[in-house]
Motif scaffolding. Structure first.
Motif, PDB file in Angstrom:
ATOM      1  N   ILE A  12       0.795  -1.177  -0.080  1.00 46.91           N
ATOM      2  CA  ILE A  12      -0.028   0.037  -0.058  1.00 46.91           C
ATOM      3  C   ILE A  12       0.944   1.165   0.064  1.00 46.91           C
ATOM      4  O   ILE A  12       0.682   2.373  -0.600  1.00 46.91           O
ATOM      5  N   ARG A  75     -11.243  -1.623   1.520  1.00 48.93           N
ATOM      6  CA  ARG A  75     -10.078  -0.844   1.127  1.00 48.93           C
ATOM      7  C   ARG A  75      -9.013  -1.604   0.772  1.00 48.93           C
ATOM      8  O   ARG A  75      -8.519  -2.629   1.460  1.00 48.93           O
ATOM      9  N   HIS A  76      -8.051  -1.272  -0.311  1.00 48.37           N
ATOM     10  CA  HIS A  76      -6.751  -2.162  -0.777  1.00 48.37           C
ATOM     11  C   HIS A  76      -7.292  -3.628  -0.847  1.00 48.37           C
ATOM     12  O   HIS A  76      -6.396  -4.369  -0.846  1.00 48.37           O
ATOM     13  N   ARG A  96      -5.034  -0.476  -7.343  1.00 49.09           N
ATOM     14  CA  ARG A  96      -4.822   0.014  -6.122  1.00 49.09           C
ATOM     15  C   ARG A  96      -5.935  -0.656  -5.045  1.00 49.09           C
ATOM     16  O   ARG A  96      -5.824  -0.473  -3.793  1.00 49.09           O
ATOM     17  N   GLU A  98      -9.094   0.451  -4.551  1.00 48.66           N
ATOM     18  CA  GLU A  98      -9.623   1.651  -3.639  1.00 48.66           C
ATOM     19  C   GLU A  98     -11.105   1.953  -4.265  1.00 48.66           C
ATOM     20  O   GLU A  98     -11.569   2.554  -3.538  1.00 48.66           O
TER      21      GLU A  98
END
Ligand code: ADP
Ligand code: MG
Length: 595
Positions: A12, A75-76, A96, A98
């Motif tokens: 990340i 997320r991630h 990503r 995201e």
């Protein structure tokens, strides 16, 4: 489908950070990229109110397995990379992990997805980060995501948005680039209930350009195709007549990703330098295939920019490819009668789109299912073959052999020379031709450091304004380089005692002021060569203003010399020197040919 993983903190940290969803177009970009990464070959994008109240993306891609749907919204969470090492070789558009989490945090998201192996699909509703529904859905293979009321829970962000039409325009531009970057995918774009753009997905770049930008642009293109080492460049470049006042039509893709790069912009502009007027930019649609070890896509949060590891070599390669394409193509602007309109999509076609009805159902109730396949749309806007053929310049007007076969008909309006060659009428602008020939001769001498000047006796006296005098003093050396000897004679009077040889037949008093005006208007440059070239350009332009009488013999000589130049098609300011009418067009105008 591939497994979705949550990235570790080390990975990340290595990913270019920044906001992914700051406006509706960014949401659409992330979602369409997800569809492309899921190997969809048909994608429908629908927006309302510039995407602020409603965005829908439907694809026929791989879908997400029921067991992984919730994970995809964390997320991630991504199926595209696993670790830092993968960042080097990543070929997907996203990585990503995201987009889904960020979008569902700031909008009301409804997500419907089904893989081929799942028996039944899944419907997942998340609003402002809160899970609302997770249930079965009888849907076809693929994924639909609907985003309503973007930024409903972040008023500060919502205020920051521009008007719906301006946000909508950004989305339209994005879809235009998507269509071009993926000609193998059939896109349909519905804007406030109307089909605005549609592509066939038949992998035909030219028909994509036609659909998006219309006939004039599609007809003014030159194809390029080149491979050097591991890099390939293909696509279309616009003839100089398609030049624009902005860089918006310098459109290119690196490994199918639309990007902006000053390195590539500079290469393009350098290649076109001799063909375009100042502050004009070329139109190009170019596709670069570059091995992933030569680029870094992880430098910008939305991946709009990438880094090239061997930038200079790439730049030289681009300049070479484009210059060659421009030189080898006859660039005489052909006059073609205008009467074809860009076909518009009929209202009724919208009704055929399966998801339009589905939306309707979804709007009224969350518990309705649908089952219908997205079909590839049929190409309804193929290029008109006849017009296409007309703009191809097969006749080699400028070859040495053909020059002998030119028949000079005579002069029109004291300015234009008419020439018949094979099945065409060519019209040469005598002033532009003169300017070009003088300019090329002068530049050649300048480049070879040859003496450019010729004495005039007695010297000519010119009275300058204060600004002009300052300019002449400041750039005296440059004037001298080009062939003008200018000396102070007292007060604001100056003498000109030599001029460039090419301009000898003209009285410098007739063009000197105009030349200085033009020079002073442009940007001041400190670079000697740039200033010299500017002086040469302006001098040649200003010196051919008057109606110069030429005999047919002199005109033939001038035109023959023009045609030996590397780029005979444009004067140094980019104006065309030659245009042509085909016999076919002329006969059509006289209605000898009817269709
Ligand atoms: P990223 O694209 O960077 O991986 P996203 O948040 O955009 O992250 O998506 C998370 C994951 O959800 C993707 O890696 C992919 O596995 C899955 N996904 C998202 N959209 C789709 C789609 N339209 N079709 C299939 N899978 C999807
Ligand atoms: Mg994504």
């Amino acid at each position: 489908m591939k497994n979705i993983n949550i990235l570790d903190s080390n990975t990340i940290d290595k990913i270019a950070a920044g906001e992914v969803v700051e406006r509706p177009s960014a949401v659409v970009k992330e979602l369409v990229e997800n569809s492309i990464d899921a190997n969809a070959d048909a994608v429908t994008i629908e927006i309302k109110d510039g995407g602020i109240s409603f965005i829908r993306i439907t694809d026929n891609g791989e879908g997400i397995d029921r067991s992984q749907v919730k994970k995809a919204f964390m997320r991630h969470a991504t199926s595209k990379i696993k670790s830092v090492e993968d960042l080097i070789s990543v070929t997907s558009l996203g990585f990503r992990g995201e987009a889904l989490s960020s979008i569902s945090a700031v909008g009301k998201v409804e997500f419907l997805t089904k893989t081929k192996t799942d028996f039944i699909g899944t419907r997942y509703v998340v609003e402002g980060g809160r899970e609302c529904v997770f249930e079965d859905a009888g849907i076809p293979d693929g994924t639909t995501i609907i985003v309503r009321d973007l930024f409903f829970n972040v008023p500060a962000r919502k205020k920051f948005l521009k008007s719906p039409s301006s946000e909508g325009n950004n989305i339209t531009e994005l879809i235009e680039h998507m269509i071009l970057s993926h000609p193998n995918i059939s896109f349909k774009y519905i804007y406030n209930g109307n089909v605005k753009l549609q592509s066939s997905g038949k992998n035909d770049i030219k028909s994509c350009i036609y659909n998006v930008y219309g006939r004039d642009i599609a007809n003014g293109l030159i194809e390029v195709k080149s491979i050097r080492d591991d890099i390939s460049i293909h696509g279309f470049i616009g003839k100089p007549e398609l030049a624009r006042a902005t860089r918006n039509f310098e459109i290119y893709f690196v490994n199918n990703r639309f990007i902006k790069s000053t390195l590539i912009d500079r290469a393009l502009e350098e290649a076109y330098k001799d063909y375009l007027m100042l502050h004009k930019y070329p139109t190009v649609f170019l596709y670069f295939e570059i091995p992933s070890h030569l680029i870094d896509v992880n430098v910008h949060p939305t991946k709009r920019e990438i880094r090239f590891f061997e930038g200079e070599a790439l730049k030289c390669y681009i300049v070479d490819v484009i210059k060659n394409a421009l030189i080898n193509k006859e660039l005489i602007k052909e006059i073609v009668e205008e009467h074809h309109e860009k076909p518009s999509v009929k209202e009724s076609e919208i009704n055929k789109e399966p998801f339009e009805t589905i939306n309707h159902i979804i709007e009224s109730s969350y518990n309705n299912y649908y089952s219908s396949e997205i079909e590839k749309e049929d190409e309804s806007t193929d290029i008109n073959d006849k017009n296409e053929q007309l703009t191809l310049f097969d006749d080699k007007f400028i070859s040495e052999e053909s020059i002998k076969k030119h028949r000079t008909i005579g002069q029109l309006f004291n300015t234009y020379w008419l020439i018949e060659f094979e099945n065409k009428l060519f019209i040469v602008d005598q002033h532009a031709a003169h300017e070009k020939v003088n300019y090329e001769r002068l530049i050649k001498k300048l480049r070879n450091n040859e003496n450019c000047s010729q004495n005039i006796y007695p010297p000519i006296v010119v009275s300058l304004s204060n600004a002009e005098a300052q300019y002449v003093t400041k750039y005296n050396d440059n004037f001298l380089n080009v062939g003008f000897t200018i000396e102070h004679f007292g007060g604001l009077d100056y003498t000109i005692s030599t001029v460039p040889m090419e301009l000898l037949s003209q009285n410098p008093a007739d063009y000197f002021h105009e030349m200085l005006d033009e020079l002073m208007e442009g940007k001041n440059s400190k670079e000697t060569e740039t200033v010299n070239l500017k002086i040469a350009t302006m001098a040649c332009k200003a010196s051919v203003k008057g109606n110069m009488h030429l005999s047919v013999f002199e005109a033939d000589k001038l035109i023959s010399e023009l045609l030996t130049l590397e780029n005979p098609y444009n004067c140094p300011h980019g104006r065309p020197t030659i245009i042509s009418f085909s016999k076919y067009e002329i006969e059509k105008m006289f209605k000898r040919i009817v269709n």
